[in-house]
Design a protein around this motif. Structure first.
Motif, short mmCIF file in Angstrom:
data_model
loop_
_atom_site.label_atom_id
_atom_site.label_comp_id
_atom_site.label_asym_id
_atom_site.label_seq_id
_atom_site.Cartn_x
_atom_site.Cartn_y
_atom_site.Cartn_z
N PRO A 82 4.89 10.04 5.68
CA PRO A 82 4.48 11.39 5.68
C PRO A 82 4.44 10.94 4.24
CG PRO A 82 7.41 11.43 5.42
CD PRO A 82 6.47 10.46 6.01
N THR A 83 4.81 10.58 2.82
CA THR A 83 5.01 10.15 1.94
C THR A 83 2.93 9.31 2.03
OG1 THR A 83 6.53 9.51 1.39
CG2 THR A 83 5.28 9.21 -0.34
N VAL A 84 2.52 8.53 2.54
CA VAL A 84 0.94 8.25 2.39
C VAL A 84 0.34 8.45 3.48
CG1 VAL A 84 0.00 5.31 2.84
CG2 VAL A 84 2.32 5.51 2.00
N ALA A 114 -1.85 0.67 9.76
CA ALA A 114 -0.38 0.37 9.50
C ALA A 114 0.90 0.69 8.05
CB ALA A 114 0.51 -1.32 9.05
N ALA A 115 0.03 1.38 7.16
CA ALA A 115 0.64 1.88 5.73
C ALA A 115 0.76 3.09 6.49
CB ALA A 115 -0.17 1.77 4.49
N LEU A 116 -0.12 3.84 6.66
CA LEU A 116 0.32 5.16 7.29
C LEU A 116 1.09 5.34 8.06
CD1 LEU A 116 -3.71 5.69 8.50
CD2 LEU A 116 -2.52 6.26 5.76
N LEU A 117 1.98 3.97 8.97
CA LEU A 117 2.84 4.65 9.78
C LEU A 117 4.34 3.76 8.63
CD1 LEU A 117 0.84 2.99 12.61
CD2 LEU A 117 1.48 5.32 11.93
N ASP A 118 5.10 3.99 9.62
CA ASP A 118 6.36 3.87 8.81
C ASP A 118 7.28 2.40 9.00
OD1 ASP A 118 7.92 3.47 11.38
OD2 ASP A 118 8.79 5.30 11.51
N PRO A 119 7.74 1.72 8.60
CA PRO A 119 7.93 0.60 9.35
C PRO A 119 8.78 -0.24 10.81
CG PRO A 119 8.70 0.49 7.17
CD PRO A 119 8.52 1.63 7.65
N THR A 120 8.14 1.13 10.92
CA THR A 120 8.83 0.93 12.48
C THR A 120 7.96 1.21 13.30
OG1 THR A 120 9.79 3.00 12.51
CG2 THR A 120 11.60 0.88 12.47
N LEU A 121 7.15 1.21 12.77
CA LEU A 121 5.39 2.36 13.59
C LEU A 121 5.58 3.29 14.54
CD1 LEU A 121 3.75 -1.66 14.27
CD2 LEU A 121 3.88 0.54 12.40
N LEU A 148 0.76 -1.39 -0.05
CA LEU A 148 -0.02 -0.17 0.63
C LEU A 148 1.31 1.49 0.29
CD1 LEU A 148 -2.62 -1.00 2.57
CD2 LEU A 148 -2.81 -0.48 0.35
N ARG A 149 2.13 0.66 0.60
CA ARG A 149 2.76 2.48 0.65
C ARG A 149 3.17 3.08 -0.85
NH1 ARG A 149 5.62 -0.35 5.06
NH2 ARG A 149 4.59 0.33 7.06
N VAL A 156 -2.18 6.30 -6.60
CA VAL A 156 -3.15 6.80 -7.13
C VAL A 156 -3.77 8.09 -7.49
CG1 VAL A 156 -5.61 6.45 -6.22
CG2 VAL A 156 -4.48 4.39 -6.53
N ALA A 157 -2.97 8.31 -6.82
CA ALA A 157 -3.01 10.05 -5.76
C ALA A 157 -2.27 10.58 -6.92
CB ALA A 157 -2.20 10.67 -4.99
N SER A 158 -1.76 10.44 -8.00
CA SER A 158 -0.80 10.65 -9.00
C SER A 158 -1.22 10.22 -10.30
CB SER A 158 0.69 10.12 -8.76
OG SER A 158 1.41 10.60 -10.10
N PHE A 159 -1.98 9.60 -10.37
CA PHE A 159 -2.89 9.20 -11.73
C PHE A 159 -4.14 10.25 -11.60
CE2 PHE A 159 -6.63 6.84 -13.77
CZ PHE A 159 -6.23 7.16 -14.63
N TYR A 160 -4.80 10.48 -10.48
CA TYR A 160 -5.70 11.10 -10.17
C TYR A 160 -5.31 12.91 -10.20
CZ TYR A 160 -9.12 7.84 -10.51
OH TYR A 160 -9.70 6.65 -11.25
N GLY A 161 -4.42 13.17 -9.98
CA GLY A 161 -4.07 14.39 -9.59
C GLY A 161 -4.56 15.05 -8.92
#
Length: 319
Positions: free
Chosen positions: A158-160, A146-153, A116-117, A123-128
């Motif tokens: 920030p990207t997602v 979990a994808a909203l967080l970095d892998p270490t939780l 998901l990350r 998806v955001a890029s495709f739809y602008g």
């Protein structure tokens, strides 16, 4: 709250809803939804990312649909009217398969979070757009968190996280499920025959989810993202849930379950998420659009409305 305050709040809410309807912010979904062309892959984008037909309006909000355990993207648009209802309501859509090869997914939370990350920014890029609404079924709701967080939780990704405005979760085992505890404990022999001994089910054990909640909740609460939950309350109607539902009832003491997750376990604490009520369907049918989409549409429309942006609209058991 005093009786006068209740009356004033009721009048104010009624006035807001009247204005929203007057200015075209309609919260109902057409009963006979137009059938759009099937979602498709786009050149240059991964094969496990599908984009729906863009409604005539063209610039409506974007909803990303994420399946649950043993799911694939097409679960939302084959034998399911979710996509048709979203299109009829004017939304642009995207559908994710958490397995890169589009096979049914049994992976762990972190494996799916990593997928998901990668896909959500595309998806955001495709739809602008920088504002995505996400609808997730079952374990998919935990995968998205979990994808909203970095892998270490230990921090937000920030990207997602910066792309997600709200997450709607349907029958997500936010507190884990006693069925997973049973499957990897005293019920292991039976669970093996039922196909429940997978990495995905293992990650839904209540001890695993308690640890996840302790790490994730403070970060998610501070993220500014809106979270909504719904729980399935009926386990009849499917061969598997007809077996697991009574087992889960005995384990949890709650007959309000969908065969996989109890209603109570689907909820988050009120400071983090708003509960939108119960869905009277088993775990394999509560992702159907007619079961949930009216509630989702109502709250997205309220968030998108400049009139209602400063108000919290609470609707018991959805709308």
């Amino acid at each position: 709250m005093s009786l006068l305050s209740v009356r004033l709040l009721s009048k104010r809410t009624g006035a807001i809803l009247s204005l929203l309807v007057l200015f075209g912010f309609v919260f109902t979904v057409p009963i006979f939804a137009q059938t759009p062309t099937p979602p498709h892959n786009e050149p240059g984008y991964p094969d496990n990312l599908f984009f729906g037909e863009v409604p005539p309006e063209g610039k409506a909000p974007v909803i990303v649909f994420v399946h649950g355990l043993r799911g694939v993207a097409s679960d939302w648009f084959e034998d399911n009217n979710t996509y048709a209802l979203a299109y009829a309501a004017g939304y642009r859509t995207a559908f994710v398969s958490l397995s890169p090869d589009n096979t049914r997914n049994d992976a762990s939370v972190e494996d799916n979070a990593q997928v998901l990350r990668s896909l959500l920014p595309q998806v955001a890029s495709f739809y602008g757009t920088s504002d995505l609404y996400i609808v997730a079924h079952s374990k998919g709701g935990v995968d998205v968190q979990a994808a909203l967080l970095d892998p270490t939780l230990t921090d937000l990704d920030p990207t997602v996280a910066g792309l997600v405005r709200a997450l709607f979760m349907i029958a997500t085992p936010n507190q884990g499920t006693e069925l997973a505890d049973w499957a990897f404990g005293e019920g292991q022999e039976i669970a093996d025959e039922l196909g429940l001994l997978t990495p995905g089910v293992a990650s839904m054990q209540t001890t695993e989810m308690a640890l996840f909640r302790a790490q994730a909740d403070p970060l998610l609460e501070a993220s500014g993202i809106r979270f909504f939950t719904m729980g399935g309350s009926v386990f009849i109607g499917h061969p598997l849930t007809a077996i697991t539902g009574p087992i889960l009832t005995a384990l949890s003491g709650s007959s309000e379950n969908d065969g996989m997750v109890t209603v109570e376990s689907s909820r988050l604490h009120p400071e983090l998420a708003q509960d939108l009520g119960k869905i009277p369907a088993n775990h394999f049918r509560n992702d159907q659009g007619h079961q949930h989409f009216g509630r989702i549409h109502f709250h997205i429309a309220a968030m998108e409305s400049p009139i209602a942006s400063n108000f919290e609209l609470n609707v018991p058991d959805g709308f």
